[in-house]
Design a protein around this motif. Sequence first.
Motif, PDB file in Angstrom:
ATOM      1  N   ALA A 188       0.839  -1.202   0.000  1.00 10.67           N
ATOM      2  CA  ALA A 188       0.000   0.000   0.000  1.00 10.67           C
ATOM      3  C   ALA A 188       0.869   1.244   0.000  1.00 10.67           C
ATOM      4  O   ALA A 188       1.996   1.233   0.501  1.00 10.67           O
ATOM      5  N   MET A 189       0.314   2.302  -0.580  1.00 14.61           N
ATOM      6  CA  MET A 189       0.959   3.617  -0.581  1.00 14.61           C
ATOM      7  C   MET A 189      -0.006   4.579   0.096  1.00 14.61           C
ATOM      8  O   MET A 189      -1.144   4.724  -0.363  1.00 14.61           O
ATOM      9  N   LEU A 190       0.407   5.183   1.192  1.00 10.93           N
ATOM     10  CA  LEU A 190      -0.471   6.106   1.901  1.00 10.93           C
ATOM     11  C   LEU A 190      -0.712   7.325   1.037  1.00 10.93           C
ATOM     12  O   LEU A 190       0.212   7.883   0.461  1.00 10.93           O
ATOM     13  N   LYS A 191      -1.969   7.739   0.947  1.00  6.85           N
ATOM     14  CA  LYS A 191      -2.335   8.761  -0.018  1.00  6.85           C
ATOM     15  C   LYS A 191      -2.223  10.189   0.510  1.00  6.85           C
ATOM     16  O   LYS A 191      -1.648  11.045  -0.126  1.00  6.85           O
ATOM     17  N   ASP A 192      -2.768  10.465   1.676  1.00  3.49           N
ATOM     18  CA  ASP A 192      -2.819  11.835   2.187  1.00  3.49           C
ATOM     19  C   ASP A 192      -1.449  12.408   2.544  1.00  3.49           C
ATOM     20  O   ASP A 192      -1.297  13.604   2.659  1.00  3.49           O
ATOM     21  N   SER A 193      -0.487  11.568   2.729  1.00  6.97           N
ATOM     22  CA  SER A 193       0.825  12.036   3.172  1.00  6.97           C
ATOM     23  C   SER A 193       1.748  12.347   1.999  1.00  6.97           C
ATOM     24  O   SER A 193       2.967  12.379   2.156  1.00  6.97           O
ATOM     25  N   GLY A 194       1.179  12.579   0.836  1.00  8.31           N
ATOM     26  CA  GLY A 194       1.995  12.916  -0.326  1.00  8.31           C
ATOM     27  C   GLY A 194       2.866  11.767  -0.797  1.00  8.31           C
ATOM     28  O   GLY A 194       3.943  11.963  -1.335  1.00  8.31           O
ATOM     29  N   ASN A 195       2.408  10.532  -0.544  1.00 10.72           N
ATOM     30  CA  ASN A 195       3.143   9.330  -0.943  1.00 10.72           C
ATOM     31  C   ASN A 195       4.489   9.215  -0.214  1.00 10.72           C
ATOM     32  O   ASN A 195       5.418   8.598  -0.703  1.00 10.72           O
ATOM     33  N   LEU A 196       4.591   9.813   0.962  1.00 12.81           N
ATOM     34  CA  LEU A 196       5.832   9.745   1.734  1.00 12.81           C
ATOM     35  C   LEU A 196       6.027   8.397   2.410  1.00 12.81           C
ATOM     36  O   LEU A 196       7.152   7.984   2.648  1.00 12.81           O
ATOM     37  N   PHE A 197       4.913   7.729   2.756  1.00 16.83           N
ATOM     38  CA  PHE A 197       5.002   6.454   3.454  1.00 16.83           C
ATOM     39  C   PHE A 197       4.315   5.353   2.669  1.00 16.83           C
ATOM     40  O   PHE A 197       3.251   5.570   2.089  1.00 16.83           O
ATOM     41  N   TRP A 198       4.938   4.199   2.681  1.00 16.08           N
ATOM     42  CA  TRP A 198       4.373   3.008   2.077  1.00 16.08           C
ATOM     43  C   TRP A 198       4.237   1.960   3.166  1.00 16.08           C
ATOM     44  O   TRP A 198       4.850   2.067   4.225  1.00 16.08           O
ATOM     45  N   ALA A 199       3.442   0.919   2.892  1.00  9.61           N
ATOM     46  CA  ALA A 199       3.298  -0.214   3.806  1.00  9.61           C
ATOM     47  C   ALA A 199       3.766  -1.464   3.084  1.00  9.61           C
ATOM     48  O   ALA A 199       3.459  -1.663   1.906  1.00  9.61           O
ATOM     49  N   GLY A 200       4.538  -2.274   3.778  1.00  8.27           N
ATOM     50  CA  GLY A 200       5.042  -3.479   3.157  1.00  8.27           C
ATOM     51  C   GLY A 200       5.747  -4.379   4.139  1.00  8.27           C
ATOM     52  O   GLY A 200       5.669  -4.190   5.354  1.00  8.27           O
ATOM     53  N   SER A 201       6.465  -5.348   3.592  1.00  4.34           N
ATOM     54  CA  SER A 201       7.170  -6.340   4.381  1.00  4.34           C
ATOM     55  C   SER A 201       8.593  -6.476   3.852  1.00  4.34           C
ATOM     56  O   SER A 201       8.793  -6.693   2.659  1.00  4.34           O
ATOM     57  N   ALA A 202       9.572  -6.355   4.736  1.00  2.00           N
ATOM     58  CA  ALA A 202      10.986  -6.486   4.352  1.00  2.00           C
ATOM     59  C   ALA A 202      11.401  -7.946   4.456  1.00  2.00           C
ATOM     60  O   ALA A 202      11.055  -8.633   5.420  1.00  2.00           O
ATOM     61  N   GLN A 203      12.141  -8.416   3.457  1.00  4.62           N
ATOM     62  CA  GLN A 203      12.586  -9.809   3.426  1.00  4.62           C
ATOM     63  C   GLN A 203      14.102  -9.883   3.371  1.00  4.62           C
ATOM     64  O   GLN A 203      14.736  -9.081   2.693  1.00  4.62           O
TER      65      GLN A 203
END
Length: 129
Positions: free
Chosen positions: A72-87
């Motif tokens: 996911a890419m957070l929308k309201d924050s100007g695309n500053l934060f994404w959500a994911g999983s590091a491997q």
Amino acid sequence: MYHRLLLGLSLLLLVVLPSDAGREMPKLSAKKLCADAECSHPILIARAIQDYYPGDCRFIPIRQGQLVYVYAMLKDSGNLFWAGSAQDSYYGQQEARIGHFPSSVVEETHALMPANTEVKTTKWDFYCY
């Protein structure tokens, strides 16, 4: 004797210091962009270009060179934060955990699906476990 004292103080700090675990944290955004309505499919694969050490439990730690699956890419924050999983390079070396991270610490390596589904975030998107 010194080692026992140091160990005792360390354990005491773990018990006394407040933790974010089990708390609802402030939302980073009201909406996010995903590949589907459940945000269950990764949008892209990225590689970390630098280490990232999170400030609280909503975020995941990332080491330079790790692969990150972005959901996911957070929308309201100007695309500053994404959500994911590091491997890690070897599957199973690190517990898979989805969390947020700054998009600036990764570079896209493979696009997987378009992020064209807008989804409202919930308190569970930012809840600390």
